[in-house]
Design an enzyme around this catalytic site. Structure first.
Site, PDB file in Angstrom:
ATOM      1  N   HIS A 374      -4.067  44.969 -19.306  1.00  0.00           N
ATOM      2  CA  HIS A 374      -3.697  46.497 -19.387  1.00  0.00           C
ATOM      3  C   HIS A 374      -2.866  46.962 -20.333  1.00  0.00           C
ATOM      4  O   HIS A 374      -2.679  47.876 -20.541  1.00  0.00           O
ATOM      5  CB  HIS A 374      -3.184  46.744 -18.049  1.00  0.00           C
ATOM      6  CG  HIS A 374      -3.518  48.291 -17.620  1.00  0.00           C
ATOM      7  ND1 HIS A 374      -4.023  49.134 -18.505  1.00  0.00           N
ATOM      8  CD2 HIS A 374      -3.670  48.972 -16.286  1.00  0.00           C
ATOM      9  CE1 HIS A 374      -4.431  50.187 -17.813  1.00  0.00           C
ATOM     10  NE2 HIS A 374      -3.974  50.200 -16.759  1.00  0.00           N
ATOM     11  N   ASP A 378      -7.237  50.044 -21.665  1.00  0.00           N
ATOM     12  CA  ASP A 378      -6.976  51.045 -20.894  1.00  0.00           C
ATOM     13  C   ASP A 378      -8.057  50.989 -19.740  1.00  0.00           C
ATOM     14  O   ASP A 378      -9.109  50.399 -19.861  1.00  0.00           O
ATOM     15  CB  ASP A 378      -6.818  52.483 -21.503  1.00  0.00           C
ATOM     16  CG  ASP A 378      -5.535  52.667 -22.158  1.00  0.00           C
ATOM     17  OD1 ASP A 378      -4.489  52.124 -22.056  1.00  0.00           O
ATOM     18  OD2 ASP A 378      -5.867  53.377 -23.207  1.00  0.00           O
TER      19      ASP A 378
END
Length: 403
Positions: A374, A378
């Protein structure tokens, strides 16, 4: 005449190995290039052949020993009736060093200042921990104040929690086996992945009807022409390559404060072996045909199970596919293979009731899982990637049309 058997070059960045198994014992006859022993490195198993024909001599490195590159393993005496080479003479033990006298303790007849003794008692400070600045090492009140204000020494790093005690009758039924170097490396890399990456997993499901129908229709013709079985992995590899072009951050990695985008796809295909999980890499999978991919997967999978993969064949991957479905897994969260930023988990195909155009129908469904870093991927990019894989598999014609 005796010939030395030494550790061969183990591969890039590999400097040591563990002696796993000796196939020959002193006195056994050996032929040229006959396997003498097996070495385990972090990733692969290396077989050591005999450089000459003759009789196995003394074994220098025993099973379980850690050896470096070019370390001496054993001797082979040349000729059919050669005697085993004598063990190298042990070096004379060096004379024990004369122990240095212990430093004399400070003078015990020097009294500390009364105010210093009182302050140490109030603050619970050990007098031995205070250095005196007065005459003849006398501890003054100022010395105690300095000691009280000094930061505490850092506590030693906590070691691994000791194993809980086991009842004697249970311990007698246990078996303790030392972890192989491969298993130790797997454990370290997976834990490093969890500690380093901001790992998150997103899920979806795919209707495998069209892929299964296409495979059934063409598998015999495909195998006859290309000499390889048409499996599901080539479809998933093609679908992932297609999706990685649209979401390039899933095919990237972090290097310090930079993001390195890969304009190619080196696809890692996780494979279970008797000694543990390995990930052979299919290079430039984005430029390969279905047949090329299937041949590469079959060839590398066989060599992985036989322990014949080289270090170079397991390095440089940019994305990984892991198929837990072959073991019956219905859903799981795969762990990233660092420094990669994405890994796709395939699972078991299972018939389930689905609503199709307002009607309930039985369809072969598979859950898909994408674990991603992450820090650079995204949620939108991860979901988009998984949807593109799903779309390509549910309508394989999209791969031909580049849609």
């Amino acid at each position: 005449m005796s010939t030395e058997v030494r550790v061969p070059t183990l591969g890039e960045s590999v400097t040591e190995a563990t002696v796993a198994t000796w196939f020959k014992q002193p006195g056994d006859a050996v032929a040229v290039d006959e396997m003498l022993c097996e070495l385990e490195t972090d990733k692969v198993t290396v077989e050591v052949p005999s450089p000459v024909a003759g009789v196995m001599g003394d074994i220098v490195a025993q099973e379980g020993d850690t050896v470096g590159v070019d370390a001496l393993l054993a001797y082979v005496a040349e000729g059919d009736g050669a005697a085993a080479a004598p063990a190298p003479a042990a070096e004379a033990a060096p004379a024990p060093a004369v122990e240095a006298p212990a430093p004399t303790a400070g003078r015990s007849d020097v009294e500390n200042a009364p105010s210093a003794n009182k302050l140490m008692a109030e603050k619970g400070i050990d007098p031995a921990a205070v250095s005196g600045s007065g005459r003849d090492g006398r501890v003054m009140k100022e010395d105690v104040l300095k000691a009280a204000l000094a930061p505490a020494a850092p506590a030693p790093a906590a070691s691994a929690a000791p194993r809980a005690p086991v009842p004697a009758d249970d311990a007698a039924r246990e078996e303790r086996v030392k972890m192989t170097r491969l298993r130790q490396t797997i454990a370290k890399r997976l834990k490093d992945s969890q500690n380093t990456a901001a790992m998150l997993t997103t899920y979806n499901e795919v209707d495998m009807t069209e892929v299964m129908a296409l495979r059934k229709q063409y598998k015999d013709e495909f195998e006859k022409k290309h000499g390889a079985r048409l499996g599901f992995m080539s479809f998933f590899t093609k679908a992932c390559v297609h999706a990685l072009k649209e979401v390039p951050e899933v095919n990237a990695e972090i290097d310090g404060t930079d993001i390195v985008y890969k304009n190619f796809v080196h696809m890692g295909i996780a494979a279970g072996t008797p000694t543990g999980l390995v990930v052979p890499v299919i290079r430039d999978a984005d430029s390969m045909s279905f047949a090329d991919i299937e041949k590469a997967i079959a060839e590398k999978g066989k060599r992985a199970r036989d322990g014949k993969l080289s270090m170079a064949e397991m390095q440089g991957g940019t994305f990984t596919i892991s198929n837990g479905g072959v073991y019956g897994s219905l859903m799981s969260s795969p762990i990233l293979n660092p420094p990669q930023s994405g890994i796709l988990g395939m699972h078991k195909i299972q018939d389930r009731p689905m609503v199709i155009n307002g009607e309930i129908k039985i369809r072969p469904m598979m859950y898909l899982a994408l674990s991603y870093d992450h820090r650079i991927v995204d949620g939108k990019g991860a979901v988009t990637f998984l949807v593109r894989v799903k779309d390509a598999l549910e309508d394989p014609r999209r791969l031909l049309m580049d849609l």
